[in-house]
Design a protein around this motif. Structure first.
Motif, PDB file in Angstrom:
ATOM      1  N   ILE A 188      -6.953   5.519   3.320  1.00 14.02           N
ATOM      2  CA  ILE A 188      -7.378   4.029   3.488  1.00 14.02           C
ATOM      3  C   ILE A 188      -6.813   3.501   4.764  1.00 14.02           C
ATOM      4  O   ILE A 188      -5.462   3.534   4.685  1.00 14.02           O
ATOM      5  CB  ILE A 188      -7.254   3.443   2.064  1.00 14.02           C
TER       6      ILE A 188
ATOM      7  N   CYS B 252      -2.842   7.308  -3.543  1.00  8.13           N
ATOM      8  CA  CYS B 252      -4.257   7.216  -3.305  1.00  8.13           C
ATOM      9  C   CYS B 252      -4.922   8.113  -3.671  1.00  8.13           C
ATOM     10  O   CYS B 252      -4.740   9.440  -3.279  1.00  8.13           O
ATOM     11  CB  CYS B 252      -4.498   6.736  -2.059  1.00  8.13           C
ATOM     12  N   ILE B 253      -6.115   8.126  -4.541  1.00  7.70           N
ATOM     13  CA  ILE B 253      -6.919   8.930  -4.833  1.00  7.70           C
ATOM     14  C   ILE B 253      -8.182   8.770  -4.104  1.00  7.70           C
ATOM     15  O   ILE B 253      -9.219   9.661  -4.461  1.00  7.70           O
ATOM     16  CB  ILE B 253      -7.226   9.335  -6.406  1.00  7.70           C
ATOM     17  N   LEU B 254      -8.365   8.085  -3.162  1.00  5.58           N
ATOM     18  CA  LEU B 254      -9.552   7.910  -2.321  1.00  5.58           C
ATOM     19  C   LEU B 254     -10.821   7.558  -3.063  1.00  5.58           C
ATOM     20  O   LEU B 254     -12.002   8.064  -2.799  1.00  5.58           O
ATOM     21  CB  LEU B 254      -9.935   9.284  -1.258  1.00  5.58           C
ATOM     22  N   CYS B 255     -10.636   6.787  -4.093  1.00  6.67           N
ATOM     23  CA  CYS B 255     -11.830   6.376  -5.004  1.00  6.67           C
ATOM     24  C   CYS B 255     -12.619   5.548  -4.317  1.00  6.67           C
ATOM     25  O   CYS B 255     -13.859   5.123  -4.698  1.00  6.67           O
ATOM     26  CB  CYS B 255     -11.351   5.977  -6.136  1.00  6.67           C
ATOM     27  N   ARG B 256     -12.139   4.753  -3.239  1.00  3.74           N
ATOM     28  CA  ARG B 256     -12.693   3.811  -2.328  1.00  3.74           C
ATOM     29  C   ARG B 256     -13.227   2.493  -3.052  1.00  3.74           C
ATOM     30  O   ARG B 256     -14.001   1.660  -2.847  1.00  3.74           O
ATOM     31  CB  ARG B 256     -14.074   4.347  -1.681  1.00  3.74           C
ATOM     32  N   ARG B 257     -12.595   2.198  -4.450  1.00  4.44           N
ATOM     33  CA  ARG B 257     -13.013   1.133  -4.855  1.00  4.44           C
ATOM     34  C   ARG B 257     -12.509  -0.171  -4.223  1.00  4.44           C
ATOM     35  O   ARG B 257     -13.198  -1.246  -3.822  1.00  4.44           O
ATOM     36  CB  ARG B 257     -12.140   0.832  -6.365  1.00  4.44           C
ATOM     37  N   CYS B 258     -11.246  -0.135  -3.411  1.00  6.54           N
ATOM     38  CA  CYS B 258     -10.743  -1.176  -2.589  1.00  6.54           C
ATOM     39  C   CYS B 258     -11.834  -1.334  -1.467  1.00  6.54           C
ATOM     40  O   CYS B 258     -11.821  -2.459  -1.059  1.00  6.54           O
ATOM     41  CB  CYS B 258      -9.281  -0.552  -2.316  1.00  6.54           C
TER      42      CYS B 258
ATOM     43  N   CYS C 141      -7.944  -1.237  -7.888  1.00  5.33           N
ATOM     44  CA  CYS C 141      -7.345  -0.039  -7.794  1.00  5.33           C
ATOM     45  C   CYS C 141      -6.816   0.551  -9.093  1.00  5.33           C
ATOM     46  O   CYS C 141      -6.152   0.126  -9.834  1.00  5.33           O
ATOM     47  CB  CYS C 141      -6.004  -0.312  -6.715  1.00  5.33           C
ATOM     48  N   PRO C 142      -7.067   1.898  -9.349  1.00  5.36           N
ATOM     49  CA  PRO C 142      -6.976   2.487 -10.512  1.00  5.36           C
ATOM     50  C   PRO C 142      -5.636   3.027 -10.484  1.00  5.36           C
ATOM     51  O   PRO C 142      -5.240   3.580 -11.732  1.00  5.36           O
ATOM     52  CB  PRO C 142      -7.935   3.541 -10.692  1.00  5.36           C
ATOM     53  N   THR C 143      -5.007   3.178  -9.231  1.00  9.69           N
ATOM     54  CA  THR C 143      -3.490   3.829  -9.706  1.00  9.69           C
ATOM     55  C   THR C 143      -2.579   3.078  -8.886  1.00  9.69           C
ATOM     56  O   THR C 143      -2.657   1.743  -8.658  1.00  9.69           O
ATOM     57  CB  THR C 143      -3.906   5.092  -8.594  1.00  9.69           C
TER      58      THR C 143
ATOM     59  N   MET D  14       0.689  -1.140   0.033  1.00 10.86           N
ATOM     60  CA  MET D  14       0.251   0.057  -0.041  1.00 10.86           C
ATOM     61  C   MET D  14       0.926   1.213   0.075  1.00 10.86           C
ATOM     62  O   MET D  14       1.795   1.422   0.958  1.00 10.86           O
ATOM     63  CB  MET D  14      -0.751  -0.151   1.224  1.00 10.86           C
TER      64      MET D  14
ATOM     65  N   ALA E  48      -1.795   3.131  -5.980  1.00  6.78           N
ATOM     66  CA  ALA E  48      -1.608   2.958  -4.364  1.00  6.78           C
ATOM     67  C   ALA E  48      -1.626   1.426  -3.717  1.00  6.78           C
ATOM     68  O   ALA E  48      -1.167   1.259  -2.834  1.00  6.78           O
ATOM     69  CB  ALA E  48      -2.965   3.666  -3.995  1.00  6.78           C
ATOM     70  N   LEU E  49      -2.026   0.542  -4.663  1.00  8.64           N
ATOM     71  CA  LEU E  49      -1.828  -0.727  -4.218  1.00  8.64           C
ATOM     72  C   LEU E  49      -1.154  -1.393  -5.576  1.00  8.64           C
ATOM     73  O   LEU E  49      -1.326  -1.425  -6.631  1.00  8.64           O
ATOM     74  CB  LEU E  49      -3.365  -1.497  -4.293  1.00  8.64           C
TER      75      LEU E  49
END
Ligand code: SF4
Ligand code: SF4
Ligand code: SF4
Ligand code: FES
Length: 567
Positions: free
Chosen positions: A178, A148-154, A201-203, A143, A205-206
């Motif tokens: 997150i 992270c863009i805080l999209c909350r997909r995860c 995750c779109p970026t 992580m 971040a993960l």
């Protein structure tokens, strides 16, 4: 479903009532960018990247949440839309450390793609973020909160798909981040490393540890749709390869049985637990296994099988085609063939459950098995049912990963209350396994006509072995012993069958078993297998080779059919 006529960018489109603008546009091949939306997840409507212009609507609207209606006129790339979208992206880029050129995901990031698409070549806003510590406490992925863009997909993936509810959010505004559980290191959390959050995750971040700087999806990677063979659930996978090397395993969102959900055994372990391969046939000479060619090895085996009392034992870690060819081969010789693994007890039930039934159950009984250990995705589907109001009872007092979710845990010989509750339920499902005691078998029998049953037998393809007519076999007195080991390290699994006979081992990986072999025939590993398996629901699922076998290896069914022809 009723049809609705709309116009997108001047193009007349007939869409389905109930769709969002995004769904209608996608169906028509019109691309609207998204970040928080993901087709496998419930819509969130948070990032505002999908804003579109709609006639008679004062403000721009998010395409991912706005429902279509007849006559709607929409523009997805108007000057006003592009300006707003760039503004959203500029804010996102200013919030965290998005120096894409130094990011491991560079070239494989949905945020970076949008930056290129909207020609963002400088930062408009000052960047005043506080750097946050990277969390590398999980074995398979990392992580990196600064990306992270805080999209909350995860968060949604962990809750709604994996039903694990590990992830959440702490703080507010620019400090939001997150977290796992109550903000513990991810490796010490309730995370089960299914990797669902990683896949959505779109970026950067993960990040997959194996993927960092290794390759980019835009390069010439190949995706092969296949089936996970690590257990009998048979989850559909996309195996990503480059130059005949397996890079990663993704869940296939659009394919049953698990629609994208995998477990750690299917997604990560095959890439880490690299077996020592057998790459050439071998024959024992003067007490030592030596490499041989296929013609010599097959002639020797066929010669031994011809007219000699023989026994065949197949482990189920292989294809239906190989198991059928094994049974067919032994129909031609003087001997008997069967399977290595035991069968589940016969409960006399009327109907198999599917994974869909498990997640829709209002009452689940777990008996003689720990689904979260043995067939993990079945356990996750059961947890989805509990999230929607279902209840769980466990028959058996041994440690079980599902104990913490159960409303009732009873002894094997004291299951009356559980059976009564299941009889009152509308959609009762029984998950049972090989550790069922005779008392539990008796207790479950009254449910044979009212509940659905799913047997978790602990094999890879036990249903395929049964379909091929291979029943469990006792050790035989034979002069030739043929062991079909499949793609698994068999170690001592066949020991009870070893009887000093001339022993043929068909296997993909080296193990202690080779010490007993007189002839070794190399077979493919999971990523090279072709054919089908039959999963625990009874469905035939296709295996497609994502990688080529080494030159000295041959498919198991092909070898067995060749031997049968030689006889
Ligand atoms: S790996 Fe699975 S369980 Fe762990 S946080 Fe991600 S989605 Fe949740
Ligand atoms: S970790 Fe990835 S998926 Fe999760 S909120 Fe951040 S960017 Fe989105
Ligand atoms: S549940 Fe079984 S089939 Fe599915 S990913 Fe895990 S090991 Fe593979
Ligand atoms: S994709 Fe629509 S708001 Fe994020």
């Amino acid at each position: 479903m009723a049809e609705v006529n709309i116009t997108i960018n001047g193009q007349q489109i007939t869409a389905q009532a109930g769709q969002t603008i995004l769904q209608a546009a996608r169906a028509a091949g019109i691309d609207i960018p998204v970040l928080c939306e993901h087709p496998a997840l419930a819509t969130w409507g948070a990032c505002r990247v999908c804003l579109v212009e709609i006639k008679y609507q004062r403000a721009l609207q998010p395409a991912c949440t706005f429902p279509i209606s007849d006559g709607l006129e929409i523009w997805t790339e108007s000057e006003r839309v592009v300006k707003a979208r760039k503004f959203v992206l500029e804010l996102l880029f200013s919030e965290r450390n998005h120096f894409c050129m130094y990011c491991q995901m560079s070239g494989d990031c949905e945020l970076q793609d949008l930056a290129y698409r909207y020609e963002m070549d400088h930062w408009t806003f000052n960047r005043s973020y506080e750097p946050m510590g990277l969390d590398a406490t999980r074995k398979y992925f990392i992580m990196e909160p600064n990306r992270c863009i805080l999209c909350r997909r995860c968060v949604r993936a962990c809750a709604d798909i994996a039903a694990n509810h590990t992830l959440g959010l702490k703080e507010r505004g620019a400090n939001s981040m997150i977290i796992a559980d109550h903000d513990v290191p991810f490796g010490e959390s309730s995370c089960v490393e299914c990797g669902t959050c990683l896949q959505v995750c779109p970026t950067g971040a993960l990040m997959d540890r194996k993927a960092a700087y290794g390759y980019r999806d835009k390069d010439d990677v190949v995706s092969t749709r296949s089936t996970c063979t690590q257990c009998s659930v048979g989850c559909a996978v996309d195996v990503i390869t480059k130059d005949n090397r397996v890079l990663r395993v993704d869940g296939a969102w659009d394919a049953e049985p698990s629609n994208g959900l995998l477990c750690v055994d299917g997604r990560f372990k095959p890439l880490y637990d690299i077996p020592e391969r057998i790459e050439q046939p071998m024959i024992r000479r003067d007490g030592k296994l030596e490499e041989a060619d296929w013609t010599e090895a097959l002639s020797l085996v066929a010669g031994k099988l011809k007219g000699t009392p023989s026994a065949g034992v197949a482990a189920s870690a292989t294809t239906n085609e190989a198991l059928k060819a094994f049974a067919d081969l032994f129909a031609k010789v003087d001997g008997k063939a069967g399977r290595l693994e035991a069968c589940l007890p016969d409960l006399g039930y009327r109907k198999h459950a599917t994974l869909q039934d498990v997640q829709e159950a209002d009452f689940i009984i777990v008996a003689g098995v720990d689904p979260l250990e043995q067939n993990r995705v079945v356990g996750y589907f059961a947890k989805r049912a509990l999230d929607h109001g279902g209840r769980l009872a466990i028959i058996g007092d041994s440690a079980n990963g599902m104990n913490g979710y159960a409303t009732l845990i009873v002894n094997d010989d004291d299951a009356g209350e559980v059976i009564e509750l299941a009889q009152k339920a509308e959609r009762a499902v029984v998950l049972y396994g090989a550790d069922l005691t005779p008392a539990a078998v008796e207790s479950l029998k009254p449910l044979a006509y009212t509940a659905l049953f799913l047997g978790l037998d602990g094999t890879r393809n036990g249903s395929g072995a049964l379909a091929a007519g291979l029943d469990p076999i006792e050790p035989q007195k034979a002069e030739v012993l043929y062991l079909l080991a499949g793609d698994i390290n068999q170690g001592e699994a066949f020991d009870a069958h070893l009887n000093g006979a001339f022993t043929v081992v068909q296997a993909s990986q080296k193990s202690a078993l080779l010490e007993k072999a007189d002839v070794v025939l190399p077979s493919p590993v999971w990523s090279e297998q072709e054919g089908h398996i039959t999963n625990l629901e009874g469905k035939q699922l296709a295996l497609n080779a994502a990688a080529q076998m080494p030159a000295g290896v041959r498919g198991e069914a092909e070898v067995l059919n060749t031997l049968a022809a030689m006889l």
